[in-house]
Design an enzyme around this catalytic site. Sequence first.
Site, PDB file in Angstrom:
ATOM      1  N   HIS A 393      -5.842  17.032  57.789  1.00 39.31           N
ATOM      2  CA  HIS A 393      -5.612  17.019  56.343  1.00 39.31           C
ATOM      3  C   HIS A 393      -5.493  15.589  55.804  1.00 39.31           C
ATOM      4  O   HIS A 393      -6.204  15.190  54.885  1.00 39.31           O
ATOM      5  CB  HIS A 393      -4.339  17.819  56.055  1.00 39.31           C
ATOM      6  CG  HIS A 393      -3.932  17.854  54.612  1.00 39.31           C
ATOM      7  ND1 HIS A 393      -4.053  18.985  53.834  1.00 39.31           N
ATOM      8  CD2 HIS A 393      -3.409  16.903  53.802  1.00 39.31           C
ATOM      9  CE1 HIS A 393      -3.627  18.720  52.609  1.00 39.31           C
ATOM     10  NE2 HIS A 393      -3.226  17.460  52.560  1.00 39.31           N
ATOM     11  N   GLU A 394      -4.610  14.809  56.407  1.00 39.23           N
ATOM     12  CA  GLU A 394      -4.382  13.451  55.907  1.00 39.23           C
ATOM     13  C   GLU A 394      -5.626  12.586  56.091  1.00 39.23           C
ATOM     14  O   GLU A 394      -5.910  11.720  55.273  1.00 39.23           O
ATOM     15  CB  GLU A 394      -3.163  12.806  56.591  1.00 39.23           C
ATOM     16  CG  GLU A 394      -1.835  13.521  56.322  1.00 39.23           C
ATOM     17  CD  GLU A 394      -1.539  13.753  54.846  1.00 39.23           C
ATOM     18  OE1 GLU A 394      -2.010  12.981  53.995  1.00 39.23           O
ATOM     19  OE2 GLU A 394      -0.835  14.744  54.542  1.00 39.23           O
ATOM     20  N   HIS A 397      -7.967  12.940  53.266  1.00 42.18           N
ATOM     21  CA  HIS A 397      -7.638  12.003  52.179  1.00 42.18           C
ATOM     22  C   HIS A 397      -8.170  10.598  52.489  1.00 42.18           C
ATOM     23  O   HIS A 397      -8.753   9.946  51.633  1.00 42.18           O
ATOM     24  CB  HIS A 397      -6.116  11.895  52.013  1.00 42.18           C
ATOM     25  CG  HIS A 397      -5.478  13.114  51.438  1.00 42.18           C
ATOM     26  ND1 HIS A 397      -5.896  13.697  50.265  1.00 42.18           N
ATOM     27  CD2 HIS A 397      -4.413  13.851  51.846  1.00 42.18           C
ATOM     28  CE1 HIS A 397      -5.124  14.735  49.992  1.00 42.18           C
ATOM     29  NE2 HIS A 397      -4.215  14.864  50.936  1.00 42.18           N
ATOM     30  N   HIS A 400     -11.865  10.277  52.206  1.00 45.18           N
ATOM     31  CA  HIS A 400     -12.210  10.300  50.781  1.00 45.18           C
ATOM     32  C   HIS A 400     -12.154   8.869  50.225  1.00 45.18           C
ATOM     33  O   HIS A 400     -13.075   8.413  49.552  1.00 45.18           O
ATOM     34  CB  HIS A 400     -11.220  11.207  50.055  1.00 45.18           C
ATOM     35  CG  HIS A 400     -11.598  11.535  48.638  1.00 45.18           C
ATOM     36  ND1 HIS A 400     -10.791  12.289  47.822  1.00 45.18           N
ATOM     37  CD2 HIS A 400     -12.673  11.205  47.881  1.00 45.18           C
ATOM     38  CE1 HIS A 400     -11.364  12.418  46.634  1.00 45.18           C
ATOM     39  NE2 HIS A 400     -12.503  11.768  46.632  1.00 45.18           N
TER      40      HIS A 400
HETATM   41 ZN   LIG Z   1      -2.690  16.281  50.847  1.00 47.01          ZN
END
Ligand SMILES: [Zn+2]
Length: 616
Positions: A393-394, A397, A400
């Site tokens: 998940h991190e 980010h 991205h």
């Molecule tokens: Zn998040």
Amino acid sequence: MLFCASVGFADDTVDERYTWDLSEIFPTPEAWDQAREQVLSDLGKIEARRGTLGDSAESLADTLQLISKTSRDAYRVYAYSSLAGDEDLRDTESQERNQLGDIMFARFSQATAWVDPELLGVGKEVINAYQKEEPRLAPFAFQLENTLRNAPHTLGEEAEQTLAYLSQTFGSPNNIYSLVANSDIPWPEITLSNGETDVIDSQGYGRWRGSENRTDRKLVFDTFWTKWSEYRNSVGSILNTHLQTQASLAQARNYDSVLHRELFNDNLPPEVYHTLVDEVNKALPTLHRYFRLRARMLGVEQMHYYDIYPPLVSLDKKFDIETSKEITLKAMQVLGDDWVELQREAINQRWMHVYPQRGKRSGAYMNPIAFDVHPYVLLNHNDDYESLSTFAHEWGHAMHSIYSKQEQPFETAFYSTFIAEIPSTSLELILQDYMTKNAKSVDEKLFYLGFGLESMRGTFFRQTMFAEFELALYEAAERGEALSGERMTEIYGDILKRYHGHDEGVVIIDDLYTNEWMFVPHFYYNMYVYQYATSQTAGTALYEKIRTEGKAGVDNYKNLLRAGGSDYPYQLLKNAGVDMATPGPYRAAVAKMNAIMDEMERLLEERDSGNSRPAD
Ligand SMILES: [Zn+2]
């Protein structure tokens, strides 16, 4: 949307490889302090330019460039002190630096507060003419358009000044609420069936609400919600003050409603909010199907609200950080070799603070603001599957930010909250599918599938339920209705019961638990929660494109990341083929949830009939 890993410490020795290297931002605290002083002195230069924006195209470009450069430096300063502060919240020196960083940032806001009103005063026509004349204004095109959009909601100087004087009190309900919730309520202690005692505050509630012992979890629920219910009048009054304040502020700025204001900020069509709520309501039979499956797997006759948290299957498997890296890279192969190489290089640098340690901030996050350095990631890795999923998940980010920087200048590199949680969700889903495919036993497969279902319940359904409640409260406040704590409990209870199929006997909601709204701090964040549900929906839709369209879907995904914050989030997503104002993406997410349950039911049949074959 951060998973909070629980924190436990073996000892205080820290392997440097698993900590981040902040000397890349500043070699020493002294260098940091010098940079901070420089920013503070540059703020004076910004203030000195007040009143010059309308002088000429050149003057406007000079000022915007000065602000941009100063904010880039300020971000770098702030990144250093806040990251260092999170390593140990008890360390006085680093906390002092952290506060100096905060103060510098507040000074930055004050020193630039005149810019937007002055731009609005200069007006669209003149600014557009300047843009044609001056090429240095090109990187600011989106920012200028976005500011000028606010003209109908900006007041005269005197009114703006008055609102600025009062701005601190507008935030008071949230501060008072957090004092009541976190320090004033005397939380009771209980004795669990194994003889252990614990205080049932929010941490204790989080620890025990998913207990495998049903008597224990009912006791935890009863204790926690009885205590909250004693404070219903005051908490209701605090929340009501917040709602009334926000409704008045929206009205004062010529918005139709608080919802209108919040969607206007991101330039989102109102259909996004309403389509989400409508589609989730239509999908409630799917949620109820999940609860029935849950009852079957837990072996309970009648589901009650206190049965929603225990794990469906337990998994006795360890994922240390090296294993997590390896698995994530294998799973991300669907995104192409270039992605895997880019991510492999990034995760093997000292960009992460991996393991829990005494005094470290809990939870997990990615911080992108040291723009000229690289993203930083904080984890509290616990070697379980949730930690692996958080790792993916991190890094969604972080990737991205890396992709955005490939194409965007500083001015348009940062993306809005509405977009931010989408790549992180996609990466979780890619991981989850990979784990399911490669599971070694039926139980392991059931574990990953169950994890996916639970994430849909907690995000797609539950956050939309919160969003619906929040909207109902604002609508009541805007109609001028009196909102007591009791009335809020009534409104929340109706929605909670509908979502959980109380009347159909799916999940029985005892009246005491309809006080749950009192526990949710997000109701002070103004229509924030719905974005968790839209992000999960969009993240699922984009992953479906990757899965079904192959390279075209992958390119589409990377292009969205590369677009950073160069346009309004709704438009960016629409360009990526996901129209959040239409039912399509929501229905696809629900279809995925049903497909997971089809597979789980098939696996359960197989397991229960005793002829389980090895996983494919
Ligand atoms: Zn998040």
